[in-house]
Design a protein around this motif. Structure first.
Motif, short mmCIF file in Angstrom:
data_model
loop_
_atom_site.label_atom_id
_atom_site.label_comp_id
_atom_site.label_asym_id
_atom_site.label_seq_id
_atom_site.Cartn_x
_atom_site.Cartn_y
_atom_site.Cartn_z
N LYS A 105 43.69 -36.71 10.96
CA LYS A 105 43.42 -37.02 12.36
C LYS A 105 42.22 -36.23 12.86
O LYS A 105 41.89 -35.17 12.34
CB LYS A 105 44.65 -36.72 13.21
N ARG A 106 41.59 -36.75 13.88
CA ARG A 106 40.35 -36.17 14.38
C ARG A 106 40.51 -34.70 14.77
O ARG A 106 39.64 -33.87 14.48
CB ARG A 106 39.85 -36.98 15.58
N LYS A 107 41.64 -34.35 15.41
CA LYS A 107 41.80 -32.98 15.90
C LYS A 107 41.95 -31.96 14.78
O LYS A 107 41.74 -30.76 14.98
CB LYS A 107 42.99 -32.90 16.86
N LEU B 195 40.31 -29.36 8.09
CA LEU B 195 40.35 -30.07 6.81
C LEU B 195 39.04 -29.89 6.05
O LEU B 195 39.04 -29.65 4.85
CB LEU B 195 40.61 -31.56 7.06
N VAL B 196 37.92 -29.99 6.77
CA VAL B 196 36.61 -29.83 6.13
C VAL B 196 36.48 -28.43 5.52
O VAL B 196 36.04 -28.27 4.37
CB VAL B 196 35.48 -30.10 7.14
#
Length: 342
Positions: free
Chosen positions: A230-232, A237-238
């Motif tokens: 998800k975007r948030k 994650l990156v």
């Protein structure tokens, strides 16, 4: 060790013996079998880490640690008694499975049993003792090669891994599982008793209730693997993917595992190359000590930037040194096409 290469990788040994240090060494030691022997450990660790994560959650941290010790011991026995390359690779696979289980269970175990104020320090100790273990392994390799020699030297080096494997296996037998793990499996009474024992206080209700609440909330989360996309959660994650990936792409593992062969290509003798590996392990350990002593003063970000800068400078220095040593060269491996001139 030369005797090891002669027994299992004679093509590499012949190439090593036939070239001079002043020659262009590029791809002289290219061997797919030797690469398979080394990389099979990582492949096994990758596969087993997935299964170990599920086993750690379902059956507890302690059984997974015991399994890792058993796999380490099995891999050491197979490698120490190896008669051919197939046995070597099978032994490495067992060791890789052990690494996958250990990397999934041990850091979680440390985090869950440690008091919050010591949690960071204990997790850094985990990394510190990995570097100490590498240093001890390199020291034993050098000692066996110098003092014993022959087939027994490499058999002791590879088979000696049974000692730490048995320590993990037997040590895990005397450890309790973590309160978090017991709560996840519904053993609330057992979890509270363990927490009282670990904290050595009369009342742990507040911490126990926090653990239960966190466990209940975790159970409500559905499709956890999809949620991290998800975007948030994208920045985390990156970082979680890119930092370890680029750290590995620096080639540090190549230097650690192929160090003796790499040092031989620039003119070191067999024992001298093992000694150089020992020096590499010693510097690695000292750097870990330095990071532990300075991380709270400098902060994670500054230490991260300093480490990255040092790695970049060293990569440039190594490139210049190789270019000055061998001058112009062209790749001689079939899988490389373009002509490269440093």
């Amino acid at each position: 060790m030369d005797v090891f290469l002669k027994d299992f990788f004679p093509d590499v040994y012949q190439k090593e013996s036939s070239v001079k240090a002043s020659d262009d060494q590029y791809c002289k030691f290219d061997s797919q079998i030797l690469t398979l022997f080394t990389s099979s450990l990582y492949l096994a660790a990758l596969v087993s880490s997935i299964g170990a994560s599920m086993a750690t959650r379902k059956y507890g941290r302690r059984p997974t640690m015991m399994t890792s010790g058993l796999l380490f011991a099995a891999g050491a026995i197979v490698n120490g008694l190896a008669k051919n390359v197939v046995m070597l690779i099978v032994g490495r696979l067992f060791l890789g499975f052990g690494i996958g289980c250990a990397n999934q269970s041990v850091p979680i175990y440390l985090s869950e049993v440690a008091p919050s104020k010591y949690r960071g320090a204990l997790n850094m100790m985990f990394q510190l003792f990995i570097t100490i273990g590498i240093l001890i392994a390199n020291s034993l390799n050098y000692a066996f090669a110098r003092l014993i020699g022959g087939d027994m030297a490499w058999r002791l080096s590879l088979g000696g891994a049974i000692v730490p494997g048995l320590i993990i296996l037997l040590g895990s037998c005397f450890l309790p599982d973590t309160p978090n793990s017991e709560i996840e499996r519904g053993n609330y009474g057992r979890a509270k008793d363990l927490l009282l024992k670990l904290r050595d206080v009369d009342n742990v209700d507040e911490e126990f209730n926090d653990l239960v609440e966190a466990s209940e909330k975790a159970k409500l989360v559905k499709h956890a693997w999809l949620n991290i996309f998800k975007r948030k959660y994208r920045p985390q994650l990156v970082f979680a993917v890119c930092i370890p990936m680029f750290q590995q792409l620096t080639g540090m593992n190549v230097i650690v595992f192929y160090a003796p062969v790499l040092f031989k290509t620039i003119g070191f003798g067999s024992n001298a190359s093992l000694l150089s590996s020992l020096i590499t392990g010693f510097v690695n350990m000292l750097a870990t000590f330095a990071s532990i002593l300075t991380v709270d003063k400098l902060g994670r970000r500054k230490l991260f930037l300093m480490g990255g800068t040092q790695m970049l400078i060293c990569q440039v220095v190594i490139t210049i040194a190789i270019a000055m040593k061998f001058g112009e060269w062209e790749p001689r491996c079939d899988f490389l096409v373009p002509t490269l001139v440093p």
